[in-house]
Design a protein around this motif. Structure first.
Motif, short mmCIF file in Angstrom:
data_model
loop_
_atom_site.label_atom_id
_atom_site.label_comp_id
_atom_site.label_asym_id
_atom_site.label_seq_id
_atom_site.Cartn_x
_atom_site.Cartn_y
_atom_site.Cartn_z
N VAL A 114 58.11 51.62 49.16
CA VAL A 114 58.91 50.70 49.97
C VAL A 114 60.31 50.63 49.39
CG1 VAL A 114 56.91 49.36 50.66
CG2 VAL A 114 58.17 48.68 48.62
N ARG A 115 61.27 50.37 50.22
CA ARG A 115 62.68 50.36 49.81
C ARG A 115 62.95 49.19 48.87
NH1 ARG A 115 67.00 53.35 48.65
NH2 ARG A 115 68.95 52.20 48.97
N VAL A 116 63.50 49.49 47.71
CA VAL A 116 63.90 48.46 46.75
C VAL A 116 65.37 48.66 46.45
CG1 VAL A 116 63.60 47.58 44.41
CG2 VAL A 116 61.60 48.26 45.73
N ASP A 117 66.14 47.58 46.54
CA ASP A 117 67.56 47.66 46.21
C ASP A 117 67.72 47.53 44.70
OD1 ASP A 117 70.29 47.58 46.03
OD2 ASP A 117 70.51 45.61 46.97
N SER A 118 68.01 48.66 44.04
CA SER A 118 68.15 48.65 42.59
C SER A 118 69.52 48.18 42.13
CB SER A 118 67.91 50.06 42.04
OG SER A 118 68.98 50.93 42.41
N GLY A 119 70.45 48.09 43.05
CA GLY A 119 71.81 47.74 42.68
C GLY A 119 72.55 48.87 42.00
N CYS A 120 71.94 50.06 41.95
CA CYS A 120 72.51 51.18 41.22
C CYS A 120 72.67 52.39 42.14
CB CYS A 120 71.62 51.55 40.02
SG CYS A 120 72.31 52.83 38.95
N ARG A 121 73.79 53.05 42.03
CA ARG A 121 74.05 54.23 42.86
C ARG A 121 73.43 55.49 42.27
NH1 ARG A 121 80.51 55.01 42.32
NH2 ARG A 121 80.08 56.84 43.62
N HIS A 122 72.87 55.38 41.05
CA HIS A 122 72.35 56.54 40.34
C HIS A 122 70.83 56.65 40.48
CE1 HIS A 122 76.15 55.50 38.17
NE2 HIS A 122 76.34 56.78 38.38
N THR A 123 70.34 57.84 40.24
CA THR A 123 68.90 58.08 40.32
C THR A 123 68.23 57.77 38.99
OG1 THR A 123 69.09 60.38 39.58
CG2 THR A 123 69.34 59.96 41.95
N VAL A 124 66.91 57.69 39.04
CA VAL A 124 66.13 57.52 37.82
C VAL A 124 66.34 58.72 36.89
CG1 VAL A 124 63.78 57.37 36.90
CG2 VAL A 124 64.42 56.04 38.93
N ALA A 125 66.37 59.92 37.46
CA ALA A 125 66.59 61.11 36.64
C ALA A 125 67.93 61.06 35.92
CB ALA A 125 66.49 62.37 37.51
N TRP A 126 68.94 60.50 36.55
CA TRP A 126 70.26 60.34 35.91
C TRP A 126 70.14 59.43 34.69
CZ3 TRP A 126 73.15 55.97 34.88
CH2 TRP A 126 74.48 56.16 34.49
N LEU A 127 69.47 58.31 34.85
CA LEU A 127 69.31 57.39 33.72
C LEU A 127 68.60 58.08 32.55
CD1 LEU A 127 69.32 54.27 32.71
CD2 LEU A 127 66.88 54.48 33.21
N VAL A 128 67.52 58.80 32.85
CA VAL A 128 66.76 59.48 31.80
C VAL A 128 67.63 60.49 31.08
CG1 VAL A 128 64.85 61.09 31.45
CG2 VAL A 128 64.52 59.07 32.89
N MET A 129 68.40 61.26 31.83
CA MET A 129 69.28 62.25 31.22
C MET A 129 70.34 61.59 30.34
SD MET A 129 72.62 63.52 31.59
CE MET A 129 73.07 63.14 33.28
N ARG A 130 70.91 60.49 30.79
CA ARG A 130 71.94 59.82 30.00
C ARG A 130 71.37 59.20 28.74
NH1 ARG A 130 77.05 58.82 31.72
NH2 ARG A 130 77.19 58.40 29.50
N LEU A 131 70.18 58.61 28.83
CA LEU A 131 69.56 58.07 27.63
C LEU A 131 69.31 59.17 26.61
CD1 LEU A 131 66.91 55.59 29.10
CD2 LEU A 131 68.85 54.97 27.65
N ALA A 132 68.80 60.31 27.07
CA ALA A 132 68.55 61.43 26.16
C ALA A 132 69.84 61.92 25.52
CB ALA A 132 67.86 62.56 26.91
N THR A 133 70.91 61.97 26.30
CA THR A 133 72.20 62.42 25.79
C THR A 133 72.69 61.49 24.68
OG1 THR A 133 72.78 63.38 27.92
CG2 THR A 133 74.60 62.91 26.42
N GLU A 134 72.54 60.19 24.88
CA GLU A 134 73.01 59.22 23.89
C GLU A 134 72.13 59.21 22.64
OE1 GLU A 134 75.80 57.71 23.98
OE2 GLU A 134 76.36 58.20 26.05
N LEU A 135 70.86 59.54 22.79
CA LEU A 135 69.97 59.59 21.63
C LEU A 135 70.16 60.88 20.82
CD1 LEU A 135 66.68 58.26 23.25
CD2 LEU A 135 67.96 57.15 21.40
#
Length: 251
Positions: free
Chosen positions: A41-62
């Motif tokens: 079901v549609r959930v408004d995350s308030g974010c223009r980015h995907t889950v995969a983007w978040l995962v990639m950015r976290l990995a980059t920062e770690l």
């Protein structure tokens, strides 16, 4: 140290091959991330980015502090990564939204005499001693929620008395399950997302068997066995999931 790993998207993902898991390894560390897919079901995350983007950015920062042998605690490294990722999209997204993209985290780091672990949400770290003793480091707080409704999950995500994930709250890092183990007491370590750990947690095989499959046949064979169970499953819940495994063995 021998490091073997595999990460594979769920076979029923649309579009195909979109994988919200990520594996990051180096000479003395391993990280597994599992992005939390939004419900159908549609959930408004308030974010223009995907889950995969978040995962990639976290990995980059770690990656940078791990590769440069930072001596900071794993909790500090994760808190710093969350802080940096939050800052990178605070100008375009509502980072106060509790439905903002999120991820589980499993990390291990080897020191000269010990192994550190960190587990946040449902991606366990499983260790086997030279004598064959199995120790499972897990975070089961999401399983303790009163129900899995959207409202309950939203209300209790990254809140005291609820469960914690890597998203936009750096303080979540300090709620992770952490510890150290003498290196001499570790013969093999597996880091798994729940798409792979379901071999034990959903399908009833022992952790000993899971590690035996990994050690003797490798991560690919474990995931193949999971997929066979998935295909035949009649239980409720997500039939398939992204699956990631890291196996570390040897001195």
């Amino acid at each position: 140290m021998e490091i073997r790993s595999l990460t594979e998207a769920a076979p029923d993902r649309r579009p195909p091959a979109v994988n919200e898991d990520l594996v990051l390894t180096g000479p003395d560390f391993a990280v597994v991330l599992d992005g939390a897919s939004p419900p159908r079901v549609r959930v408004d995350s308030g974010c223009r980015h995907t889950v995969a983007w978040l995962v990639m950015r976290l990995a980059t920062e770690l990656a940078t502090p791990l590769l440069t042998h930072s001596s900071a605690p794993l909790t500090d490294l994760l808190a710093g990564a969350i802080t940096a990722v939050r800052a990178s999209h605070a100008g375009t997204c509502d980072v106060a939204n509790p439905d903002s993209p999120s991820s589980t985290v499993a990390m291990v780091r080897f020191g000269p005499d010990h192994v550190e672990h960190l587990v946040l949400a449902d991606s366990p770290v499983v260790m086997r001693s030279p004598e064959g003793r199995i120790t499972v480091h897990s975070d089961d707080r999401i399983d303790l929620l009163p129900d899995r409704s959207l409202e309950t999950v939203r209300r209790l995500r990254n809140q005291p008395g609820g469960f914690w994930v890597a998203s936009t709250e750096p303080k979540a890092a300090y709620e992770a399950v952490v510890g150290t183990t003498d290196r001499a007491d570790v013969e093999a370590i597996a880091l798994l997302t729940d798409g792979a750990s379901r071999y034990t947690e959903r399908y009833g095989h022992s952790w000993e068997e899971l590690l035996d499959v990994l050690s003797s046949e490798g991560p690919r064979r474990l995931v193949e066995r999971v997929r066979a169970h998935d295909a035949a499953a009649t239980t409720s819940g997500k039939q398939y999931d992204d699956a990631s495994v890291v196996l570390l063995q040897g001195p």
